[in-house]
Design a protein around this motif. Structure first.
Motif, PDB file in Angstrom:
ATOM      1  N   LYS A 158     -26.885  24.689 -39.200  1.00 21.39           N
ATOM      2  CA  LYS A 158     -26.887  23.775 -38.053  1.00 21.39           C
ATOM      3  C   LYS A 158     -25.783  24.181 -37.073  1.00 21.39           C
ATOM      4  O   LYS A 158     -24.637  24.428 -37.472  1.00 21.39           O
ATOM      5  CB  LYS A 158     -26.670  22.338 -38.550  1.00 21.39           C
ATOM      6  CG  LYS A 158     -26.546  21.321 -37.433  1.00 21.39           C
ATOM      7  CD  LYS A 158     -25.114  20.916 -37.162  1.00 21.39           C
ATOM      8  CE  LYS A 158     -24.940  20.115 -35.903  1.00 21.39           C
ATOM      9  NZ  LYS A 158     -23.544  19.682 -35.670  1.00 21.39           N
ATOM     10  N   GLY A 204     -23.738  23.026 -33.643  1.00 16.88           N
ATOM     11  CA  GLY A 204     -23.429  21.867 -32.804  1.00 16.88           C
ATOM     12  C   GLY A 204     -23.404  22.216 -31.323  1.00 16.88           C
ATOM     13  O   GLY A 204     -23.618  23.375 -30.934  1.00 16.88           O
ATOM     14  N   GLY A 205     -23.115  21.201 -30.511  1.00 18.64           N
ATOM     15  CA  GLY A 205     -23.163  21.335 -29.056  1.00 18.64           C
ATOM     16  C   GLY A 205     -22.357  22.490 -28.485  1.00 18.64           C
ATOM     17  O   GLY A 205     -22.864  23.269 -27.666  1.00 18.64           O
ATOM     18  N   THR A 239     -19.589  24.814 -36.323  1.00 19.10           N
ATOM     19  CA  THR A 239     -19.033  24.021 -35.240  1.00 19.10           C
ATOM     20  C   THR A 239     -17.907  24.782 -34.535  1.00 19.10           C
ATOM     21  O   THR A 239     -17.898  26.019 -34.577  1.00 19.10           O
ATOM     22  CB  THR A 239     -18.600  22.626 -35.798  1.00 19.10           C
ATOM     23  OG1 THR A 239     -18.074  21.849 -34.754  1.00 19.10           O
ATOM     24  CG2 THR A 239     -17.591  22.741 -36.925  1.00 19.10           C
ATOM     25  N   ASP A 240     -16.988  24.056 -33.882  1.00 24.10           N
ATOM     26  CA  ASP A 240     -15.958  24.751 -33.085  1.00 24.10           C
ATOM     27  C   ASP A 240     -14.597  24.747 -33.755  1.00 24.10           C
ATOM     28  O   ASP A 240     -13.577  24.914 -33.102  1.00 24.10           O
ATOM     29  CB  ASP A 240     -15.875  24.115 -31.686  1.00 24.10           C
ATOM     30  CG  ASP A 240     -15.514  22.639 -31.756  1.00 24.10           C
ATOM     31  OD1 ASP A 240     -15.364  22.102 -32.875  1.00 24.10           O
ATOM     32  OD2 ASP A 240     -15.390  22.006 -30.694  1.00 24.10           O
ATOM     33  N   GLY A 283     -13.495  24.286 -40.222  1.00 23.64           N
ATOM     34  CA  GLY A 283     -13.661  23.415 -41.390  1.00 23.64           C
ATOM     35  C   GLY A 283     -13.009  22.072 -41.205  1.00 23.64           C
ATOM     36  O   GLY A 283     -12.471  21.753 -40.141  1.00 23.64           O
ATOM     37  N   HIS A 329     -10.221  19.552 -41.418  1.00 23.52           N
ATOM     38  CA  HIS A 329      -8.764  19.650 -41.450  1.00 23.52           C
ATOM     39  C   HIS A 329      -8.155  18.442 -42.160  1.00 23.52           C
ATOM     40  O   HIS A 329      -8.814  17.418 -42.343  1.00 23.52           O
ATOM     41  CB  HIS A 329      -8.215  19.778 -40.028  1.00 23.52           C
ATOM     42  CG  HIS A 329      -8.283  21.186 -39.514  1.00 23.52           C
ATOM     43  ND1 HIS A 329      -7.280  21.772 -38.782  1.00 23.52           N
ATOM     44  CD2 HIS A 329      -9.238  22.141 -39.669  1.00 23.52           C
ATOM     45  CE1 HIS A 329      -7.624  23.022 -38.484  1.00 23.52           C
ATOM     46  NE2 HIS A 329      -8.808  23.269 -39.003  1.00 23.52           N
ATOM     47  N   PRO A 358      -7.317  16.881 -35.649  1.00 23.19           N
ATOM     48  CA  PRO A 358      -6.654  17.889 -34.808  1.00 23.19           C
ATOM     49  C   PRO A 358      -6.602  17.506 -33.336  1.00 23.19           C
ATOM     50  O   PRO A 358      -5.854  18.104 -32.567  1.00 23.19           O
ATOM     51  CB  PRO A 358      -7.525  19.137 -35.002  1.00 23.19           C
ATOM     52  CG  PRO A 358      -8.841  18.637 -35.473  1.00 23.19           C
ATOM     53  CD  PRO A 358      -8.605  17.337 -36.169  1.00 23.19           C
ATOM     54  N   ARG A 359      -7.361  16.486 -32.947  1.00 18.73           N
ATOM     55  CA  ARG A 359      -7.307  16.041 -31.549  1.00 18.73           C
ATOM     56  C   ARG A 359      -6.065  15.197 -31.304  1.00 18.73           C
ATOM     57  O   ARG A 359      -5.660  14.969 -30.180  1.00 18.73           O
ATOM     58  CB  ARG A 359      -8.554  15.218 -31.197  1.00 18.73           C
ATOM     59  CG  ARG A 359      -9.839  16.012 -31.276  1.00 18.73           C
ATOM     60  CD  ARG A 359     -11.038  15.082 -31.255  1.00 18.73           C
ATOM     61  NE  ARG A 359     -11.007  14.157 -32.380  1.00 18.73           N
ATOM     62  CZ  ARG A 359     -11.885  13.194 -32.596  1.00 18.73           C
ATOM     63  NH1 ARG A 359     -12.875  13.010 -31.755  1.00 18.73           N
ATOM     64  NH2 ARG A 359     -11.796  12.405 -33.652  1.00 18.73           N
ATOM     65  N   LYS A 378     -14.500  13.284 -37.208  1.00 22.29           N
ATOM     66  CA  LYS A 378     -15.649  13.471 -36.304  1.00 22.29           C
ATOM     67  C   LYS A 378     -16.471  14.720 -36.607  1.00 22.29           C
ATOM     68  O   LYS A 378     -17.623  14.851 -36.190  1.00 22.29           O
ATOM     69  CB  LYS A 378     -15.140  13.512 -34.856  1.00 22.29           C
ATOM     70  CG  LYS A 378     -16.262  13.361 -33.848  1.00 22.29           C
ATOM     71  CD  LYS A 378     -15.909  13.921 -32.491  1.00 22.29           C
ATOM     72  CE  LYS A 378     -17.162  14.040 -31.645  1.00 22.29           C
ATOM     73  NZ  LYS A 378     -17.107  15.200 -30.765  1.00 22.29           N
ATOM     74  N   ILE A 379     -15.895  15.661 -37.325  1.00 20.00           N
ATOM     75  CA  ILE A 379     -16.596  16.911 -37.616  1.00 20.00           C
ATOM     76  C   ILE A 379     -17.914  16.667 -38.360  1.00 20.00           C
ATOM     77  O   ILE A 379     -18.834  17.483 -38.274  1.00 20.00           O
ATOM     78  CB  ILE A 379     -15.670  17.889 -38.392  1.00 20.00           C
ATOM     79  CG1 ILE A 379     -16.333  19.245 -38.587  1.00 20.00           C
ATOM     80  CG2 ILE A 379     -15.223  17.304 -39.709  1.00 20.00           C
ATOM     81  CD1 ILE A 379     -15.419  20.324 -39.096  1.00 20.00           C
TER      82      ILE A 379
HETATM   83  P1  ADP Z   1     -20.354  19.665 -33.006  1.00 22.85           P
HETATM   84  O1  ADP Z   1     -20.638  19.542 -31.548  1.00 22.85           O
HETATM   85  O2  ADP Z   1     -20.361  21.073 -33.507  1.00 22.85           O
HETATM   86  O3  ADP Z   1     -21.151  18.724 -33.844  1.00 22.85           O
HETATM   87  P2  ADP Z   1     -18.125  17.850 -33.145  1.00 22.85           P
HETATM   88  O4  ADP Z   1     -17.374  17.707 -31.860  1.00 22.85           O
HETATM   89  O5  ADP Z   1     -19.066  16.757 -33.501  1.00 22.85           O
HETATM   90  O6  ADP Z   1     -18.815  19.267 -33.166  1.00 22.85           O
HETATM   91  O7  ADP Z   1     -17.092  18.010 -34.375  1.00 22.85           O
HETATM   92  C1  ADP Z   1     -16.073  18.981 -34.318  1.00 22.85           C
HETATM   93  C2  ADP Z   1     -14.781  18.361 -33.818  1.00 22.85           C
HETATM   94  O8  ADP Z   1     -14.367  17.348 -34.718  1.00 22.85           O
HETATM   95  C3  ADP Z   1     -13.616  19.307 -33.775  1.00 22.85           C
HETATM   96  O9  ADP Z   1     -13.580  20.030 -32.579  1.00 22.85           O
HETATM   97  C4  ADP Z   1     -12.414  18.366 -33.939  1.00 22.85           C
HETATM   98  O10 ADP Z   1     -11.797  18.089 -32.714  1.00 22.85           O
HETATM   99  C5  ADP Z   1     -13.009  17.055 -34.436  1.00 22.85           C
HETATM  100  N1  ADP Z   1     -12.373  16.571 -35.672  1.00 22.85           N
HETATM  101  C6  ADP Z   1     -11.933  15.306 -35.863  1.00 22.85           C
HETATM  102  N2  ADP Z   1     -11.389  15.173 -37.076  1.00 22.85           N
HETATM  103  C7  ADP Z   1     -11.466  16.373 -37.685  1.00 22.85           C
HETATM  104  C8  ADP Z   1     -11.048  16.877 -38.938  1.00 22.85           C
HETATM  105  N3  ADP Z   1     -10.450  16.100 -39.857  1.00 22.85           N
HETATM  106  N4  ADP Z   1     -11.279  18.181 -39.218  1.00 22.85           N
HETATM  107  C9  ADP Z   1     -11.876  18.984 -38.311  1.00 22.85           C
HETATM  108  N5  ADP Z   1     -12.304  18.569 -37.098  1.00 22.85           N
HETATM  109  C10 ADP Z   1     -12.101  17.281 -36.781  1.00 22.85           C
END
Ligand code: ADP
Ligand code: ASP
Ligand code: MG
Length: 439
Positions: free
Chosen positions: A5, A7-8, A219-220, A223, A225, A229-230, A255-256
Motif C-alpha cells: 500500500k 500513501g498520499g 509511507t513517508d 516506520g 517511531h 515526529p511531528r 497517525k502512521i
Molecule cells: P500516508 O499518506 O502514507 O498514509 P500518513 O501521513 O497517514 O501517511 O502517516 C505518516 C505520518 O504519520 C508521518 O509522516 C508522521 O508525521 C506521522 N506520525 C505520527 N505519529 C507517528 C509515529 N509514532 N511514527 C511514525 N510516524 C508518525
C-alpha cells in the motif's frame, strides 16, 4: 501473493509514482497494490464538499478548477508519449466533468461520499496509464466491486474474501493488480469510505482476505517511531512491534496507521511492515504476533477527547450503577476509551460530541455530571509494561509538572493511558521522550 500500500505522499508527485512502479516490480512476487489519493486531494475534496453543503457553489467551483490544474500538470510529468497523455487527460476530464455536474445537483451525504471517492479513483487510473506506458503488465481491480461495509459501517471480511478471490481467479494469468484504498460500498450499495486514512485498512483487509505473505504499508517515514515526529524533535524508528502494541498505538493516535487497521492482518496472522518509499532500504517496522522485547516501545496522543464525570453518593455500595451508566453510552453508539472509578464517582472519556447533549441529559438523574472538553489521551505502549521495573516511577517523575486528570493502568499489559488538557500535550510528549527514552 503480497499486498503493497502506498500513501498520499508516496504517489503525490509524478517522480514518486515512477519510483513506486520500480518498487512493485522488484521481486516478481504476485502483488496487489493499494493506492491512496495523491497527497492533498482528499483534503481538497472535503473542502469542495463543505462548500456545496453550505450552498457556496462559487467557492466549490474555484476549488474544483484549482484541483484540476494540479492534475493537468501532474499528467505532463507522469507520462511522456502522446497516446498515454491523451488517455491520462481523458480520464482526468471524466472525473472533473463529474465534479462539475455535481455542482448543479442538490447536496446529500451520498453525494459527499461520491465526491470523496474521486481521489483514489483518479490516482489508480493514472498509475495504471503510467504502467501501460512502461509496458508493465497489470490489471486494475475496482475496489467498489469487492470492498463492502455493513449497516454498522464494519467491513464484511467474509464477503470481501469471496468477491476478491472470484476476481483474482477470473484473472489468474495476471501477477500485478492495482486497486483503490479507502473507498467501498455500504449496505445500501452506495459508494462510501473507510474514514480518513482508510487506505491502510483496505490493505490490511485485502491481506487478510487473500492470506497474503506480507502487508507492506509504504509511507513517508521509516516506520513507527517511539513518539510523534511531528511534535517531538528526537524520535527513533521501532524495529518490531506485536499486533496488540501496533493496534494500541494506531488507536491512540499514531497517525502512521489508520486507527483500526491492524485487526484484519492480526486475524489471519499476516505480518505488517511499515516502510519508507523515499528510503526503501531502511529496515522499517515489522509487526507480527511476537512482541520482540519487553518494556516501553512508544507513546502516542489522541486529541479531541471529552471527559465526563458522574458523581453520586448513591453509588456507594450500590450495585448496577455502572451498568446503568454504560447503557446510556451504548444507546447512543458512543464508545468509551478510558474509565476510572472511585466509591462515589465514575469518570469516562469519549472521542465524539455527536450525542454529548443527550448523553449528559440521560446521565443527570444518576448524580452530578461534569464535562471537560479539549482533553488528550497520552498512551504509553509496550510489552508487559506493567511488570517492567521503574516504568511507573520514571513516568510520573518525568511529568511532575503536568496536571494529569485521569490515569488508566492495568486494563491491558500493553498500555498505560493518561488524560491531560490538550494544551499540555506537546509538553507531555516531550517530557516523556526524555523520561522514558532518554532522548
Ligand atoms: P500516508 O499518506 O502514507 O498514509 P500518513 O501521513 O497517514 O501517511 O502517516 C505518516 C505520518 O504519520 C508521518 O509522516 C508522521 O508525521 C506521522 N506520525 C505520527 N505519529 C507517528 C509515529 N509514532 N511514527 C511514525 N510516524 C508518525
Ligand atoms: N485518501 C484518504 C485520506 O486522505 C485515505 C488515505 O489516504 O488513507 O484520508
Ligand atoms: Mg495514512
Amino acid at each position: 501473493m503480497k499486498v503493497m500500500k502506498f500513501g498520499g505522499t508516496s504517489v503525490g508527485k509524478p517522480e514518486r509514482m515512477h519510483q513506486v512502479s520500480q518498487l512493485i516490480t522488484k521481486d516478481g512476487e504476485p502483488t496487489i497494490v493499494v493506492l491512496s489519493a495523491l497527497s492533498g486531494t482528499t483534503n481538497a475534496l472535503v473542502e469542495i464538499s463543505k462548500c456545496l453543503a453550505n450552498g457556496d457553489r462559487e467557492g466549490a467551483k474555484q476549488k474544483i478548477n484549482k484541483l484540476e490544474e494540479h492534475y493537468r500538470s501532474f499528467v505532463l510529468d507522469l507520462v511522456k508519449q502522446n497516446a498515454t497523455r491523451v488517455k491520462a487527460n481523458d480520464l482526468v476530464s471524466e472525473h472533473f466533468e463529474f465534479l462539475n455536474i455535481i455542482l448543479r445537483i442538490s447536496f446529500s451525504e451520498a453525494l459527499n461520499k461520491d465526491i470523496l471517492a474521486q481521489g483514489e479513483l483518479m490516482s489508480t487510473k493514472l498509475f495504471s496509464v503510467y504502467l501501460e506506458e512502461q509496458d508493465i503488465d497489470h490489471m486494475l481491480l475496482p475496489a467498489l466491486e469487492f470492498m463492502t461495509i455493513d449497516a454498522n459501517e464494519e467491513p464484511q471480511l467474509g464477503s470481501i474474501k469471496i468477491k476478491l478471490s472470484q476476481l483474482l481467479q477470473q484473472n489468474s494469468q495476471k501477477k500485478l493488480f492495482v486497486t483503490q484504498g479507502y473507498i467501498c460500498r455500504n449496505s445500501k450499495g452506495e459508494v462510501d469510505n473507510l474514514k480518513r486514512g482508510g487506505s491502510d485498512y483496505t490493505a490490511s483487509l485485502i491481506a487478510a482476505a487473500i492470506k497474503a505473505t506480507v502487508c507492506e504499508i509504504w509511507t513517508d517515514i521509516d516506520g513507527m517511531h517511539n513518539n510523534d515526529p511531528r511534535i517531538v524533535e528526537k524520535t527513533i524508528a521501532i524495529k518490531q512491534l506485536s499486533f496488540d502494541e501496533a493496534a494500541e498505538l494506531a488507536y491512540f493516535g499514531a497517525k502512521i496507521l489508520h486507527p483500526t487497521c491492524i485487526w484484519p492482518a492480526q486475524q489471519e496472522n499476516v505480518p505488517v511492515k511499515l516502510l519508507n518509499t523515499m528510503q526503501p532500504e531502511a529496515a522499517g517496522t515489522v509487526i507480527t504476533k511476537e512482541a520482540g522485547s519487553v518494556g516501553v516501545k512508544a507513546v502516542a496522543a489522541k486529541d479531541g477527547i471529552i471527559a465526563i464525570k458522574i458523581k453520586s453518593s448513591r453509588m456507594l455500595l450500590a450495585y448496577g450503577f455502572l451498568r446503568k451508566v454504560f447503557e446510556v453510552f451504548e444507546k447512543y453508539h458512543t464508545s468509551i476509551d478510558m474509565i476510572t472509578t472511585s466509591e462515589v464517582a465514575v469518570s469516562v472519556t469519549i472521542d465524539t460530541d455527536v450525542s454529548l447533549k443527550q448523553i449528559v441529559k440521560e446521565l443527570e438523574p444518576f448524580g452530578s455530571v461534569d464535562v471537560d472538553k479539549d482533553q488528550t489521551i497520552v498512551s504509553i505502549v509496550g510489552n508487559e509494561i506493567a511488570q517492567t521495573d521503574d516504568v511507573l516511577q520514571k513516568l510520573f517523575e518525568s511529568i511532575k509538572e503536568i496536571p494529569v486528570t485521569m490515569v488508566s493502568y492495568g486494563g491491558s499489559p500493553h498500555n498505560i493511558s493518561l488524560l491531560v488538557p490538550s494544551s499540555y500535550k506537546t509538553k507531555t510528549l516531550q517530557l516523556l521522550n526524555k523520561g522514558l527514552f532518554g532522548l
